[in-house]
Design an enzyme around this catalytic site. Structure first.
Site, short mmCIF file in Angstrom:
data_model
loop_
_atom_site.label_atom_id
_atom_site.label_comp_id
_atom_site.label_asym_id
_atom_site.label_seq_id
_atom_site.Cartn_x
_atom_site.Cartn_y
_atom_site.Cartn_z
N ASP A 38 0.87 -1.18 0.00
CA ASP A 38 0.00 0.00 0.00
C ASP A 38 0.91 1.23 0.00
OD1 ASP A 38 -3.15 0.69 1.42
OD2 ASP A 38 -1.67 2.21 0.93
N ASP B 187 -3.65 2.21 -5.36
CA ASP B 187 -2.34 2.22 -4.67
C ASP B 187 -2.12 0.96 -3.83
OD1 ASP B 187 -3.89 2.66 -2.32
OD2 ASP B 187 -2.29 3.88 -1.47
N GLU B 188 -2.84 -0.10 -4.14
CA GLU B 188 -2.83 -1.24 -3.24
C GLU B 188 -2.91 -2.55 -4.03
OE1 GLU B 188 -6.24 -0.87 -0.74
OE2 GLU B 188 -5.90 -2.82 0.17
P1 TTP Z 1 -5.23 4.92 1.12
O1 TTP Z 1 -4.17 3.91 0.82
O2 TTP Z 1 -6.35 4.54 2.01
O3 TTP Z 1 -4.60 6.23 1.76
P2 TTP Z 1 -3.20 6.91 1.46
O4 TTP Z 1 -2.40 6.14 0.47
O5 TTP Z 1 -3.46 8.34 1.09
O6 TTP Z 1 -2.52 6.94 2.86
P3 TTP Z 1 -1.82 5.73 3.66
O7 TTP Z 1 -0.40 6.14 3.84
O8 TTP Z 1 -2.56 5.66 4.94
O9 TTP Z 1 -1.97 4.50 2.81
O10 TTP Z 1 -5.89 5.44 -0.22
C1 TTP Z 1 -5.13 5.62 -1.41
C2 TTP Z 1 -5.62 6.85 -2.13
O11 TTP Z 1 -7.01 6.73 -2.41
C3 TTP Z 1 -5.47 8.13 -1.36
O12 TTP Z 1 -4.20 8.73 -1.54
C4 TTP Z 1 -6.59 8.98 -1.86
C5 TTP Z 1 -7.64 8.01 -2.30
N1 TTP Z 1 -8.74 7.97 -1.31
C6 TTP Z 1 -9.88 8.72 -1.56
O13 TTP Z 1 -9.99 9.37 -2.60
N2 TTP Z 1 -10.88 8.72 -0.62
C7 TTP Z 1 -10.78 8.01 0.54
O14 TTP Z 1 -11.70 8.05 1.37
C8 TTP Z 1 -9.60 7.24 0.80
C9 TTP Z 1 -9.44 6.46 2.07
C10 TTP Z 1 -8.61 7.27 -0.15
MG MG Z 2 -2.13 4.08 0.65
#
Ligand code: TTP
Ligand code: MG
Length: 452
Positions: free
Chosen positions: A6, A100-101
């Site tokens: 992630d 992103d995962e």
């Molecule tokens: P995430 O992997 O949940 O968040 P992140 O990568 O920003 O942070 P982390 O370091 O905790 O992993 O989500 C990936 C992307 O998806 C995030 O950058 C933006 C988008 N996203 C949204 O648009 N709305 C949301 O509610 C969430 C959780 C994420």
């Molecule tokens: Mg993320």
């Protein structure tokens, strides 16, 4: 051995890479209008208590000095493709869960790999991703998807967690039940009522007890997960053209309110998934299986693609209202299809809604009989990957890529009152200078995201 990756603060990390003046600073990506919400915040901004799904208005109160940017999905998708390419070098068995995962199954390519070797492998992947994209990734490795996913979150950001086989149950024991997959607010509430707050308490109960609380299918799965067991396979060929969720109930449901509660939770998951990928849906579908296993799907198509949960819910409710439920519903599914890249027009309709001008939508309902044997919804809509951003440019949007005839590439730092402020910098420059132009300056055009 399964690995879960992630990326860290993904959207804002891409912004900081492309905009050197924002590195090390609080960056918030989201809908910047009054009703907008935060998609993500950089770790610098999270220190101020800003996080995903928070209203932008609240974020501005907590962190007034952050850079507030509108999303550039095209850039995020490009970064995502590079990262997924790195994973593809490790193993062909990849399930990309969102932009992103992803999960990677190491079993076929690295049979019998031990903890030190898998640690080295995972560190190598993290280093390679950083080398080719500049992004940091967090990785979890374990004996199942469940454990890998929980692991990747444990040492975030820029971290690695390898969970040694055999230590799964111990790892989970102290975590709140909410951390297990499939446990939302309602399930959590039910477990709390029975005095179970942490995963270890669920693991200590018998399967029968948990089934008694949560129903057959759900209860068994939750109990297995609490024991650290999870035999879900990867789904490498996930259908990106539609997203759906479905639930089989432990007993046939006849109460519309109860059905709508389940539908709401599924719609939240489905909409969460598409907004994360910057997609909007045109078609909303429900799937209903009755007590006698006859199955129907009902759907309609909106005039405009949407990623708005209230709109999807309104559609689901209307579809469900037209279905006979009094004999008992065994399974309910909610899905969206006809996915397209985020449409700028949605920002416009949100603005209209804000001034109370949105026409009530009357939704034509299309009924299609479903083959009882078919799995899923069988949608065929095409994924339209064209950037919708450039066609309608009602205003310069903060964060947007621009190009100036003489000064070259830059991004919109702010706009209003007939002016637009541009910072001229890119991934390979230092922090760049700022210039202000008239917003209709003929030398200023919409630009493309920098390439990786
Ligand atoms: P995430 O992997 O949940 O968040 P992140 O990568 O920003 O942070 P982390 O370091 O905790 O992993 O989500 C990936 C992307 O998806 C995030 O950058 C933006 C988008 N996203 C949204 O648009 N709305 C949301 O509610 C969430 C959780 C994420
Ligand atoms: Mg993320």
């Amino acid at each position: 051995m399964i690995l879960h990756l992630d990326l860290d603060a993904f959207f804002s990390a891409v912004e900081q890479l492309h905009k050197p003046s924002l590195r090390g600073k609080p960056v918030i990506v989201g809908g910047t209008g009054r009703r907008g919400v935060v998609a993500t915040a950089s770790y610098e901004a999270r220190k101020f208590g800003v996080g995903s799904a928070m209203p932008i208005v609240e974020a501005r109160r907590r962190c007034p000095n952050a850079a507030y940017l509108t999303p550039r999905f095209q850039a995020y998708r490009a970064a995502s493709r590079v990262v997924m390419g790195v994973l593809a070098e490790v193993s062909p068995l990849i399930e990309q869960v969102s932009v992103d995962e992803a999960y990677v199954d190491l079993t076929p390519t690295h049979p019998g790999v031990d903890v030190p070797a898998v640690t080295e492998l995972a560190e190598g992947i993290r280093a390679r991703i950083h080398q080719v994209t500049g992004l940091t990734a967090s990785i979890g490795v374990g004996t199942s998807k469940l454990i890998a996913k929980i692991g990747s979150d444990l040492n975030k950001p820029d971290g690695l967690t390898v969970v040694p086989p055999g230590s799964e149950r111990e790892l989970l024991a102290g975590m709140p039940v909410r951390r297990l997959p499939g446990i939302g607010p309602a399930t959590q509430e039910r477990l709390h009522k029975f005095g179970m707050h942490v995963v270890g308490e669920v693991a200590q109960a018998t399967e029968q007890e948990i089934v008694g609380i949560l129903g057959q299918a759900h209860g068994r799965a939750v109990h297995q997960h609490a024991l650290g067991r999870d035999n879900r396979e990867l789904e490498p060929e996930r259908d990106a053209k539609s997203v759906s969720a479905e639930e089989t109930f432990s007993r046939d449901l006849t109460d519309r309110r109860e059905l709508m509660e389940h539908a709401r939770r599924m719609a939240e998951r489905v909409v969460g998934r598409i907004t994360k990928d910057g997609l909007c849906a045109r078609t909303i579908t429900i799937k209903v299986r009755s007590y006698d296993f006859s199955t129907i799907t009902r759907s309609f198509t909106l005039d405009q693609p949407t990623d708005s949960l209230p709109k999807v819910l309104a559609g689901v409710r209307q579809l469900l209202d037209a279905v006979e439920v009094s004999d008992g519903i065994r399974l309910l599914g909610v899905g969206v299809a006809g996915l397209t890249a985020f449409a700028q027009t949605d920002l416009l309709s949100d603005l209209l809604a804000e001034i109370g001008d949105e026409p009530d939508e009357v939704l034509p309902v299309k009924v299609t009989e479903d083959l009882p044997s078919s799995k899923g919804f069988g949608w065929t809509a095409e994924l339209n990957d064209e950037p919708a951003d450039t066609e309608l440019t009602p205003d310069w949007r903060p964060g947007q890529d621009v190009v100036h005839a003489e000064r070259g590439a830059g991004w919109v730092q702010g706009a209003g009152l007939g002016r637009v402020t541009v910072r001229f910098e890119g991934p390979h420059t230092g922090p760049g200078p700022i210039r202000t132009f008239r917003s209709d300056d003929p030398e200023l055009e919409v630009g493309e995201p920098p390439v990786w």
